[in-house]
Write an enzyme that holds these catalytic residues in place. Structure first.
Site, PDB file in Angstrom:
ATOM      1  N   PRO A   1      50.031  -2.021  46.052  1.00 39.14           N
ATOM      2  CG  PRO A   1      49.101  -1.609  48.103  1.00 39.14           C
ATOM      3  CD  PRO A   1      50.019  -1.064  47.082  1.00 39.14           C
ATOM      4  CD  GLU A   2      49.259  -6.361  41.088  1.00 35.94           C
ATOM      5  OE1 GLU A   2      48.528  -7.205  40.562  1.00 35.94           O
ATOM      6  OE2 GLU A   2      50.465  -6.252  40.835  1.00 35.94           O
TER       7      GLU A   2
ATOM      8  CG  HIS B   1      57.948  10.075  52.448  1.00 38.15           C
ATOM      9  ND1 HIS B   1      58.197  11.148  51.612  1.00 38.15           N
ATOM     10  CD2 HIS B   1      59.114   9.390  52.527  1.00 38.15           C
ATOM     11  CE1 HIS B   1      59.450  11.085  51.199  1.00 38.15           C
ATOM     12  NE2 HIS B   1      60.034  10.044  51.734  1.00 38.15           N
TER      13      HIS B   1
ATOM     14  NE  ARG C   1      56.385   6.554  42.204  1.00 39.49           N
ATOM     15  CZ  ARG C   1      56.317   5.761  41.142  1.00 39.49           C
ATOM     16  NH1 ARG C   1      56.378   4.463  41.312  1.00 39.49           N
ATOM     17  NH2 ARG C   1      56.179   6.265  39.943  1.00 39.49           N
TER      18      ARG C   1
ATOM     19  NE  ARG D   1      36.329  -4.710  26.141  1.00 40.36           N
ATOM     20  CZ  ARG D   1      35.397  -3.781  26.010  1.00 40.36           C
ATOM     21  NH1 ARG D   1      35.580  -2.771  25.193  1.00 40.36           N
ATOM     22  NH2 ARG D   1      34.284  -3.867  26.676  1.00 40.36           N
TER      23      ARG D   1
END
Length: 302
Positions: free
Chosen positions: A2-3, A93, A112, A155
């Site tokens: 998720p973002e 999991h 994961r 940047r």
DNA sequence: AGAAGTTCTCGGGCGC
DNA sequence: TGCGCCCGAGAACTTC
């Protein structure tokens, strides 16, 4: 994982599901998830008896705000939360279980095993990693064009890499960076410092537009992401560039390209997002004392 | 086989 | 040369 839109969706869902519940005990079956405190037994002990008052979010981190303590949780790539009855079979999991006094339990699953949890005294979480160095919160009032430019414009790195850096702006991940850059018509490999003022303004606007639309849609669901109630986000259908390799660009019809930028799979349209090698470097107008860090916290303290 | 939505650490390069 | 900042690469793990 998720973002920001997905984490926000999970936050809202968990607000409905677990706020008000009291933790009776905690079971950790994969110690590496717990980053703080070091001792798993201590983690379990420190949480017992606490009541969840509110669900918060900082960037992609969830905050379980309790009476006296705050649990900071990051789902990384595939972390998921679900509310179950204690009698429900444990699914594969499942690594952490919060047993509530009412017989239900919140389970954390993570295929994961990349997710992390940190436990802090209430209010102390912003003084330590992983929350201490986070950048601008894009859905906060502090995310203006000016603050955005102040952290990005100088940047030298590629704009996509800069946008993924959570120390500048939080919440953007691989999907929404590709989407926002596509909408802004900016090639992901353009050095951030070479973007024109106009391009930066457009990018700022498109980041807001993309994130807001995604939050409204309940996030995206590429693979394993599911919100707290087990529903799929709907924004996936609205993705214009991500995951569309070789498909015709929705704007110009040219096949969507996929490359690697900053080590991440990157989708873009060579026609709509041209990489200008001209580099008509615009002079950095009056840059303030570069060394004195203006401490951009944009914190959501309270 | 290689990639998958993330982030951390490490080491090299560069500027002061 | 030394230090700090910045950036790129690799690692963490499992699944398909």
């Amino acid at each position: 994982m998720p973002e920001l839109p997905e984490v926000e969706t999970v936050r809202r869902t968990l607000s409905e599901l677990v706020v008000g519940k009291t933790i009776q005990s905690v079971t950790v079956s994969l110690p590496r998830i717990i980053q703080q405190p070091d001792d798993i037994k201590q983690f379990e002990l420190d949480l017992a008896g606490h009541r969840i008052l509110e669900m918060g979010r900082r960037g992609k981190f969830l905050r379980f705000i309790m009476d006296g303590v705050v649990l900071v949780s990051h789902l990384r790539m595939e972390g998921r939360y679900g509310l179950y009855q204690s009698s429900d079979p444990i699914e594969k999991h499942t690594h952490v279980i919060f047993h509530f006094t009412d017989g239900t339990e919140l389970r954390y699953k993570d295929v994961r095993q990349f997710g992390t949890m940190h436990l802090f005294a209430a209010g102390d979480e912003f003084n330590h990693k992983p929350l201490s160095k986070l950048g601008l919160e894009p859905l906060d009032d502090s995310f203006t064009y000016e603050t955005f430019r102040s952290v990005i414009a100088k940047r030298t790195t590629k704009i996509k890499v800069a946008l993924l850096n959570q120390e500048y702006v939080v919440g953007l991940g691989n999907i929404y960076v590709d989407e926002a850059l596509f909408r802004a018509g900016i090639h992901p490999e353009t050095p951030a410092c070479e973007l024109s003022d106009e391009q930066l303004r457009k990018l700022h606007a498109m980041i807001l537009e993309t994130l807001n639309e995604a939050v409204d849609a309940g996030g995206s669901s590429i693979k394993s992401y599911v919100n707290g109630q087990g529903e799929m986000g709907m924004f996936q259908q609205s993705l214009r560039i991500y995951g569309r390799k070789d498909e015709p660009c929705v704007v110009c019809g040219h096949p969507v390209e996929k490359t690697v930028v900053g080590g991440r799979g990157t989708h873009f349209c060579t026609i709509c997002q041209p990489l200008k090698r001209t580099s008509v470097n615009k002079v950095k107008s009056k840059r303030h004392t570069a060394s004195s860090n203006p401490k951009v916290d944009g914190g959501v303290e309270r």
